[in-house]
Design a protein around this motif. Structure first.
Motif, PDB file in Angstrom:
ATOM      1  N   GLY A 196       2.347   0.629   3.586  1.00  0.00           N
ATOM      2  CA  GLY A 196       2.707  -0.623   2.917  1.00  0.00           C
ATOM      3  C   GLY A 196       1.806  -1.795   3.223  1.00  0.00           C
ATOM      4  N   TYR A 197       0.580  -1.520   3.738  1.00  0.00           N
ATOM      5  CA  TYR A 197      -0.335  -2.612   4.008  1.00  0.00           C
ATOM      6  C   TYR A 197      -0.823  -3.209   2.690  1.00  0.00           C
ATOM      7  CZ  TYR A 197      -0.650  -0.911   8.798  1.00  0.00           C
ATOM      8  OH  TYR A 197      -0.364  -0.515  10.077  1.00  0.00           O
ATOM      9  N   THR A 198      -1.014  -4.511   2.698  1.00  0.00           N
ATOM     10  CA  THR A 198      -1.497  -5.207   1.503  1.00  0.00           C
ATOM     11  C   THR A 198      -2.934  -4.805   1.229  1.00  0.00           C
ATOM     12  OG1 THR A 198      -0.134  -7.076   2.154  1.00  0.00           O
ATOM     13  CG2 THR A 198      -1.781  -7.485   0.458  1.00  0.00           C
ATOM     14  N   PHE A 199      -3.199  -4.471  -0.008  1.00  0.00           N
ATOM     15  CA  PHE A 199      -4.550  -4.076  -0.394  1.00  0.00           C
ATOM     16  C   PHE A 199      -5.038  -5.080  -1.415  1.00  0.00           C
ATOM     17  CE2 PHE A 199      -7.726  -0.813  -1.711  1.00  0.00           C
ATOM     18  CZ  PHE A 199      -8.189  -0.549  -0.441  1.00  0.00           C
ATOM     19  N   ASP A 200      -5.955  -5.959  -1.012  1.00  0.00           N
ATOM     20  CA  ASP A 200      -6.380  -7.051  -1.891  1.00  0.00           C
ATOM     21  C   ASP A 200      -7.632  -6.692  -2.703  1.00  0.00           C
ATOM     22  OD1 ASP A 200      -8.372  -7.090  -0.026  1.00  0.00           O
ATOM     23  OD2 ASP A 200      -7.926  -9.087   0.759  1.00  0.00           O
ATOM     24  N   GLY A 201      -8.066  -7.682  -3.515  1.00  0.00           N
ATOM     25  CA  GLY A 201      -9.208  -7.460  -4.391  1.00  0.00           C
ATOM     26  C   GLY A 201     -10.484  -7.144  -3.637  1.00  0.00           C
ATOM     27  N   PHE A 202     -10.666  -7.771  -2.477  1.00  0.00           N
ATOM     28  CA  PHE A 202     -11.871  -7.533  -1.679  1.00  0.00           C
ATOM     29  C   PHE A 202     -11.932  -6.085  -1.212  1.00  0.00           C
ATOM     30  CE2 PHE A 202     -14.188  -7.687   2.434  1.00  0.00           C
ATOM     31  CZ  PHE A 202     -15.415  -8.100   1.938  1.00  0.00           C
ATOM     32  N   ALA A 203     -10.779  -5.557  -0.793  1.00  0.00           N
ATOM     33  CA  ALA A 203     -10.731  -4.162  -0.336  1.00  0.00           C
ATOM     34  C   ALA A 203     -11.038  -3.200  -1.491  1.00  0.00           C
ATOM     35  CB  ALA A 203      -9.367  -3.865   0.254  1.00  0.00           C
ATOM     36  N   TYR A 204     -10.431  -3.472  -2.651  1.00  0.00           N
ATOM     37  CA  TYR A 204     -10.706  -2.636  -3.822  1.00  0.00           C
ATOM     38  C   TYR A 204     -12.192  -2.659  -4.173  1.00  0.00           C
ATOM     39  CZ  TYR A 204      -6.010  -1.292  -5.334  1.00  0.00           C
ATOM     40  OH  TYR A 204      -4.771  -0.693  -5.428  1.00  0.00           O
ATOM     41  N   CYS A 205     -12.786  -3.855  -4.134  1.00  0.00           N
ATOM     42  CA  CYS A 205     -14.212  -3.986  -4.474  1.00  0.00           C
ATOM     43  C   CYS A 205     -15.083  -3.213  -3.491  1.00  0.00           C
ATOM     44  CB  CYS A 205     -14.618  -5.462  -4.481  1.00  0.00           C
ATOM     45  SG  CYS A 205     -13.935  -6.363  -5.875  1.00  0.00           S
ATOM     46  N   THR A 206     -14.672  -3.205  -2.217  1.00  0.00           N
ATOM     47  CA  THR A 206     -15.409  -2.452  -1.196  1.00  0.00           C
ATOM     48  C   THR A 206     -15.435  -0.976  -1.551  1.00  0.00           C
ATOM     49  OG1 THR A 206     -14.749  -4.031   0.510  1.00  0.00           O
ATOM     50  CG2 THR A 206     -15.490  -1.883   1.273  1.00  0.00           C
ATOM     51  N   VAL A 207     -14.262  -0.432  -1.907  1.00  0.00           N
ATOM     52  CA  VAL A 207     -14.149   0.994  -2.233  1.00  0.00           C
ATOM     53  C   VAL A 207     -14.876   1.315  -3.541  1.00  0.00           C
ATOM     54  CG1 VAL A 207     -12.536   2.881  -2.675  1.00  0.00           C
ATOM     55  CG2 VAL A 207     -11.944   1.127  -1.033  1.00  0.00           C
ATOM     56  N   ILE A 208     -14.709   0.454  -4.542  1.00  0.00           N
ATOM     57  CA  ILE A 208     -15.362   0.691  -5.841  1.00  0.00           C
ATOM     58  C   ILE A 208     -16.879   0.651  -5.674  1.00  0.00           C
ATOM     59  CG2 ILE A 208     -15.724  -0.238  -8.170  1.00  0.00           C
ATOM     60  CD1 ILE A 208     -12.758  -1.333  -7.909  1.00  0.00           C
ATOM     61  N   GLY A 209     -17.371  -0.380  -4.947  1.00  0.00           N
ATOM     62  CA  GLY A 209     -18.810  -0.520  -4.721  1.00  0.00           C
ATOM     63  C   GLY A 209     -19.393   0.687  -4.001  1.00  0.00           C
ATOM     64  N   ALA A 210     -18.675   1.175  -2.977  1.00  0.00           N
ATOM     65  CA  ALA A 210     -19.149   2.343  -2.220  1.00  0.00           C
ATOM     66  C   ALA A 210     -19.124   3.602  -3.091  1.00  0.00           C
ATOM     67  CB  ALA A 210     -18.290   2.536  -0.981  1.00  0.00           C
ATOM     68  N   SER A 211     -18.107   3.721  -3.936  1.00  0.00           N
ATOM     69  CA  SER A 211     -18.009   4.882  -4.833  1.00  0.00           C
ATOM     70  C   SER A 211     -19.186   4.909  -5.800  1.00  0.00           C
ATOM     71  CB  SER A 211     -16.696   4.839  -5.622  1.00  0.00           C
ATOM     72  OG  SER A 211     -15.581   4.802  -4.762  1.00  0.00           O
ATOM     73  N   ILE A 212     -19.550   3.722  -6.318  1.00  0.00           N
ATOM     74  CA  ILE A 212     -20.682   3.623  -7.241  1.00  0.00           C
ATOM     75  C   ILE A 212     -21.971   4.033  -6.529  1.00  0.00           C
ATOM     76  CG2 ILE A 212     -22.095   2.022  -8.613  1.00  0.00           C
ATOM     77  CD1 ILE A 212     -19.445   0.396  -9.054  1.00  0.00           C
ATOM     78  N   LYS A 213     -22.163   3.511  -5.296  1.00  0.00           N
ATOM     79  CA  LYS A 213     -23.368   3.849  -4.522  1.00  0.00           C
ATOM     80  C   LYS A 213     -23.462   5.337  -4.257  1.00  0.00           C
ATOM     81  CE  LYS A 213     -24.795  -0.225  -1.941  1.00  0.00           C
ATOM     82  NZ  LYS A 213     -24.930  -0.822  -0.608  1.00  0.00           N
ATOM     83  N   ALA A 214     -22.301   5.970  -4.000  1.00  0.00           N
ATOM     84  CA  ALA A 214     -22.281   7.404  -3.702  1.00  0.00           C
ATOM     85  C   ALA A 214     -22.365   8.250  -4.970  1.00  0.00           C
ATOM     86  CB  ALA A 214     -21.013   7.742  -2.927  1.00  0.00           C
ATOM     87  N   GLY A 215     -22.374   7.595  -6.128  1.00  0.00           N
ATOM     88  CA  GLY A 215     -22.461   8.310  -7.399  1.00  0.00           C
ATOM     89  C   GLY A 215     -21.137   8.922  -7.829  1.00  0.00           C
ATOM     90  N   LYS A 216     -20.042   8.530  -7.194  1.00  0.00           N
ATOM     91  CA  LYS A 216     -18.718   9.080  -7.527  1.00  0.00           C
ATOM     92  C   LYS A 216     -18.060   8.159  -8.562  1.00  0.00           C
ATOM     93  CE  LYS A 216     -18.184  11.232  -2.984  1.00  0.00           C
ATOM     94  NZ  LYS A 216     -18.069  12.636  -3.311  1.00  0.00           N
ATOM     95  N   MET A 217     -18.560   8.232  -9.791  1.00  0.00           N
ATOM     96  CA  MET A 217     -18.128   7.309 -10.840  1.00  0.00           C
ATOM     97  C   MET A 217     -16.695   7.552 -11.292  1.00  0.00           C
ATOM     98  SD  MET A 217     -20.827   5.658 -10.704  1.00  0.00           S
ATOM     99  CE  MET A 217     -20.927   4.439 -11.995  1.00  0.00           C
TER     100      MET A 217
END
Length: 457
Positions: free
Chosen positions: A247-268
């Motif tokens: 139940g930890y709060t997951f904010d926009g910055f955290a989402y952007c971190t994961v999305i950005g890393a996924s893009i870098k790793a090619g996991k579109m």
């Protein structure tokens, strides 16, 4: 109706507001008018000016306010000197920082914990951890440390590469009764992640929870960033899942971190899932989230979607930053739309972002790869700053075009500037010169490369 009486307190409020708005001239004008009207300044008035001059002009201008204080019969206090010491430390003037500290003591103004904290921070910034520790030890003996003092010490040790010392100090202080708060744990976790100790960082996360603290956005984005940066993608996603379950709060910055890393790793596909999840969560977009989404659409070749987001940004009152423009230029170049990329680069320059090296590199690389090598060279010559990528791209693409002698000249220019160049570009030049009948030049270039490597090492 009550009349508004002028007072020193009101004067101080006005000056603070003007200084906050970077309007020092107006603040000085208000002070002069107030004195004329019989409203005399106090130590708070001058401290406001000292702090503002330190931040906005410089330490010399700030120090000159002390003469005015003394002329007005007002003695500087610990806040005055703390502002000056902080200003000197920020501009890396260690001698000036120490002189101000000594002057404060000579003037009979006893330093407080913030004076010592600023001094410690300055020592760490100048890579002098031994002196910082001596200040800390003095405070420890005097019993004057606070949580901020300890945090400065931990952070400084980690940043200066003394991870083991930071951890030893942390445990020693705990044994002496120090109770770390969330900010301290975040500093320790960040330091461990930077040092590549992900297992220990995870154990520190567990300790944080056992101590009764709840991890915040800084805690888990630090860990997520490290996991994803080190390609420990599954571990990052596992941790993300556990946090959601708890139940930890997951904010926009955290989402952007994961999305950005996924893009870098090619996991579109993963990136798409997280984008949809972020949308469903109703998280309000800021400049970071817009840049992340624009980057995703550019990587996917969906430039229309990227432009729609740019329009949406403007409607929401957000202004594109350097990163936004760079993403768009890179996306347009990779899509082969070089004319649009040029227009966007010119627009970026007209907006005052003319020092964005990454954007220029994207354009140079795009032009060179598309065979427009002369245009790429023109742009290169117009650039005030170049880096290894600039040279590597041009050298490699000049070789691709069979212009080995031009490539060799550019390679030498790169070596003279003290920059490294990709080994693949070096090999392209040497092989090209040999095969095109210039073996002697190839030997000379190879010798220069070896010499540059020896000097660098």
């Amino acid at each position: 109706m009550k009349s508004c009486r002028l007072s020193t307190k009101l004067l101080n409020v006005c000056l603070a507001s003007l200084c906050k708005a970077h309007q020092l001239k107006k603040a000085e004008s208000v002070l002069v008018d107030s004195i004329r009207l019989g409203v005399l300044p106090d130590v708070v008035t001058y401290n406001t000016l000292v702090s503002a001059y330190c931040r906005l002009v410089g330490i010399d201008a700030a120090y000159s306010v002390l003469y005015r204080m003394r002329e007005a019969g007002i003695s500087p206090d610990v806040i005055t000197y703390n502002s000056l010491i902080a200003g000197a430390a920020r501009s890396c003037q260690l001698t000036r920082t120490l002189d101000l500290f000594e002057e404060m003591i000579q003037m009979g103004v006893p330093p407080d914990v913030w004076s010592y904290n600023t001094l410690m921070h300055g020592f760490f910034e100048l890579k002098r951890p031994d002196e910082a520790y001596r200040v800390f030890h003095h405070l420890l003996v005097e019993g004057s440390t606070c949580a901020t003092t300890c945090n400065i010490m931990f952070n400084g040790l980690f940043k200066n590469g003394y991870m083991s010392n930071a951890l030893m100090l942390f445990r020693n202080l705990q044994r002496r009764g120090f109770v770390p708060q969330l900010e301290t744990y975040n500093i320790i976790i960040n330091g461990l992640c930077r040092g590549g100790r992900v297992g220990r960082a995870m154990r520190m996360l567990n300790e944080l929870g056992q101590a009764g603290h709840v991890p915040n956005a800084i805690t888990y984005t630090t860990l997520l960033k490290f996991c994803l940066k080190k390609r420990k993608f599954e571990l990052g996603l596992k941790m993300l899942s556990e946090m959601k379950q708890k139940g930890y709060t997951f904010d926009g910055f955290a989402y952007c971190t994961v999305i950005g890393a996924s893009i870098k790793a090619g996991k579109m596909v993963k990136a798409t899932c997280f984008i949809e999840e972020m949308m469903k969560a109703g998280i309000k977009h800021d400049i970071v989230s817009y840049n992340t989404l624009i980057n995703f659409y550019c990587k996917e070749g969906k430039l229309e979607e990227a432009y729609k987001l740019l329009d949406e940004m403007e409607k929401n009152g957000l202004v594109c930053d350097q990163y936004t423009h760079t993403i768009m230029i890179d996306g347009l170049c990779k899509a082969g739309n070089l004319e649009a990329a040029k227009r966007h680069l010119n627009h970026m320059i007209s907006m005052g972002f003319d020092s964005n090296l990454v954007a220029f590199n994207c354009m140079v690389d795009g032009l060179a790869k598309s065979g427009q090598i002369d245009d790429a060279m023109k742009l290169y010559k117009s650039m005030d700053t170049r880096d290894s990528f600039t040279y590597s791209s041009l050298v490699y693409n000049l070789c691709k075009a069979g212009r080995y002698r031009s490539a060799s000249k550019l390679l030498l220019a790169c070596l003279r500037s003290g920059l490294e160049i990709l080994k693949s570009a070096q090999r392209a030049v040497l092989d090209g010169l040999r095969h095109s009948g210039f073996p002697r030049e190839a030997r000379k270039i190879k010798s220069k490369i070896l010499m540059a490597r020896i000097i660098r090492d």
